[in-house]
Design a protein around this motif. Structure first.
Motif, PDB file in Angstrom:
ATOM      1  N   VAL A  21       0.837  -1.206   0.000  1.00  0.00           N
ATOM      2  CA  VAL A  21       0.000   0.000   0.000  1.00  0.00           C
ATOM      3  C   VAL A  21       0.869   1.252   0.000  1.00  0.00           C
ATOM      4  O   VAL A  21       0.766   2.089  -0.889  1.00  0.00           O
ATOM      5  CB  VAL A  21      -0.980   0.017   1.196  1.00  0.00           C
ATOM      6  CG1 VAL A  21      -1.697   1.359   1.295  1.00  0.00           C
ATOM      7  CG2 VAL A  21      -2.009  -1.096   1.053  1.00  0.00           C
ATOM      8  N   GLN A  22       1.733   1.408   1.000  1.00  0.00           N
ATOM      9  CA  GLN A  22       2.545   2.621   1.111  1.00  0.00           C
ATOM     10  C   GLN A  22       3.733   2.550   0.169  1.00  0.00           C
ATOM     11  O   GLN A  22       4.578   1.671   0.310  1.00  0.00           O
ATOM     12  CB  GLN A  22       3.071   2.801   2.547  1.00  0.00           C
ATOM     13  CG  GLN A  22       2.137   3.521   3.462  1.00  0.00           C
ATOM     14  CD  GLN A  22       1.057   2.612   4.022  1.00  0.00           C
ATOM     15  OE1 GLN A  22       1.253   1.421   4.162  1.00  0.00           O
ATOM     16  NE2 GLN A  22      -0.088   3.170   4.321  1.00  0.00           N
TER      17      GLN A  22
ATOM     18  N   THR B 138       3.488   8.593  -7.620  1.00  0.00           N
ATOM     19  CA  THR B 138       2.233   9.282  -7.908  1.00  0.00           C
ATOM     20  C   THR B 138       1.004   8.609  -7.314  1.00  0.00           C
ATOM     21  O   THR B 138      -0.036   9.241  -7.196  1.00  0.00           O
ATOM     22  CB  THR B 138       2.015   9.415  -9.426  1.00  0.00           C
ATOM     23  OG1 THR B 138       1.987   8.102  -9.993  1.00  0.00           O
ATOM     24  CG2 THR B 138       3.116  10.222 -10.080  1.00  0.00           C
ATOM     25  N   MET B 139       1.109   7.322  -6.954  1.00  0.00           N
ATOM     26  CA  MET B 139      -0.051   6.657  -6.353  1.00  0.00           C
ATOM     27  C   MET B 139       0.388   5.559  -5.409  1.00  0.00           C
ATOM     28  O   MET B 139       1.445   4.968  -5.578  1.00  0.00           O
ATOM     29  CB  MET B 139      -1.027   6.141  -7.413  1.00  0.00           C
ATOM     30  CG  MET B 139      -0.501   5.099  -8.362  1.00  0.00           C
ATOM     31  SD  MET B 139      -1.763   4.519  -9.541  1.00  0.00           S
ATOM     32  CE  MET B 139      -1.656   5.751 -10.808  1.00  0.00           C
ATOM     33  N   ASP B 140      -0.470   5.306  -4.412  1.00  0.00           N
ATOM     34  CA  ASP B 140      -0.196   4.218  -3.485  1.00  0.00           C
ATOM     35  C   ASP B 140      -0.794   2.923  -4.038  1.00  0.00           C
ATOM     36  O   ASP B 140      -1.368   2.899  -5.130  1.00  0.00           O
ATOM     37  CB  ASP B 140      -0.727   4.547  -2.084  1.00  0.00           C
ATOM     38  CG  ASP B 140      -2.248   4.669  -2.019  1.00  0.00           C
ATOM     39  OD1 ASP B 140      -2.965   4.270  -2.970  1.00  0.00           O
ATOM     40  OD2 ASP B 140      -2.740   5.161  -0.982  1.00  0.00           O
ATOM     41  N   GLY B 141      -0.671   1.848  -3.267  1.00  0.00           N
ATOM     42  CA  GLY B 141      -1.152   0.549  -3.728  1.00  0.00           C
ATOM     43  C   GLY B 141      -2.655   0.462  -3.903  1.00  0.00           C
ATOM     44  O   GLY B 141      -3.143  -0.298  -4.737  1.00  0.00           O
ATOM     45  N   ILE B 142      -3.407   1.257  -3.123  1.00  0.00           N
ATOM     46  CA  ILE B 142      -4.875   1.257  -3.263  1.00  0.00           C
ATOM     47  C   ILE B 142      -5.253   1.882  -4.612  1.00  0.00           C
ATOM     48  O   ILE B 142      -6.022   1.309  -5.379  1.00  0.00           O
ATOM     49  CB  ILE B 142      -5.545   2.071  -2.134  1.00  0.00           C
ATOM     50  CG1 ILE B 142      -5.032   1.655  -0.781  1.00  0.00           C
ATOM     51  CG2 ILE B 142      -7.061   2.018  -2.264  1.00  0.00           C
ATOM     52  CD1 ILE B 142      -5.709   0.549  -0.111  1.00  0.00           C
TER      53      ILE B 142
ATOM     54  N   ILE C 152      -4.706  -0.742   7.899  1.00  0.00           N
ATOM     55  CA  ILE C 152      -5.613  -1.873   8.079  1.00  0.00           C
ATOM     56  C   ILE C 152      -6.817  -1.559   7.201  1.00  0.00           C
ATOM     57  O   ILE C 152      -7.599  -0.658   7.489  1.00  0.00           O
ATOM     58  CB  ILE C 152      -6.046  -2.032   9.555  1.00  0.00           C
ATOM     59  CG1 ILE C 152      -4.808  -2.191  10.447  1.00  0.00           C
ATOM     60  CG2 ILE C 152      -7.000  -3.198   9.695  1.00  0.00           C
ATOM     61  CD1 ILE C 152      -3.898  -3.362  10.099  1.00  0.00           C
ATOM     62  N   LEU C 153      -6.924  -2.277   6.123  1.00  0.00           N
ATOM     63  CA  LEU C 153      -7.947  -1.986   5.122  1.00  0.00           C
ATOM     64  C   LEU C 153      -9.132  -2.914   5.234  1.00  0.00           C
ATOM     65  O   LEU C 153      -8.990  -4.068   5.599  1.00  0.00           O
ATOM     66  CB  LEU C 153      -7.370  -2.196   3.722  1.00  0.00           C
ATOM     67  CG  LEU C 153      -6.286  -1.259   3.281  1.00  0.00           C
ATOM     68  CD1 LEU C 153      -5.800  -1.682   1.909  1.00  0.00           C
ATOM     69  CD2 LEU C 153      -6.795   0.140   3.224  1.00  0.00           C
TER      70      LEU C 153
END
Length: 129
Positions: A58-59, A63-67, A90-91
């Protein structure tokens, strides 16, 4: 699939964690590709039509995170399966694209390998933890 092996792209900015994930993918019998951030992952996805699954952190810098990356992949390459992992966030799986799986770090290599195998076979019925 290339040469009968599923192709899995590992996206992780930590070199040590990425190496471990690549080893996990290879030991499970798949071809492993690697990227250190979402931008590199997208370049790889654009250059290869045979990527079956993306396993992303994720982190990440960039330009974009893992989400965001997982949603981008789902919209642009719908057949690609997605596994998202994080040591901090925690997703809820509901915040990920449909059919994605989330794992907290540290994750069990066996659980990841099992999820990859099930997803690549099109089996989305997972045992509850």
């Amino acid at each position: 699939m290339f040469n009968g092996k599923a192709v899995i792209l590992v996206v992780e900015d930590s070199a040590i964690i990425r190496m471990g994930a690549v080893d996990l993918v290879r030991s499970a019998g798949y071809e492993a590709l690697e990227a250190s951030d979402a931008d590199e992952a997208i370049r790889i996805l654009e250059s290869r039509a045979n990527i079956d699954l993306v396993f992303t952190d994720v982190q990440m810098p960039g330009t974009m995170d893992g989400i965001k990356l997982s949603h981008y992949i789902r919209n642009r390459w719908p057949p690609v399966k997605l596994i998202v992992a994080s040591g901090r966030a925690i997703l809820q799986e509901s915040s990920l694209p449909e059919g994605s799986r989330f794992f907290s770090k540290p994750y069990s290599d066996h659980a990841i390998a099992d999820a990859m195998a099930r997803m690549l076979l099109g089996d989305f019925r997972f045992p509850t933890a």
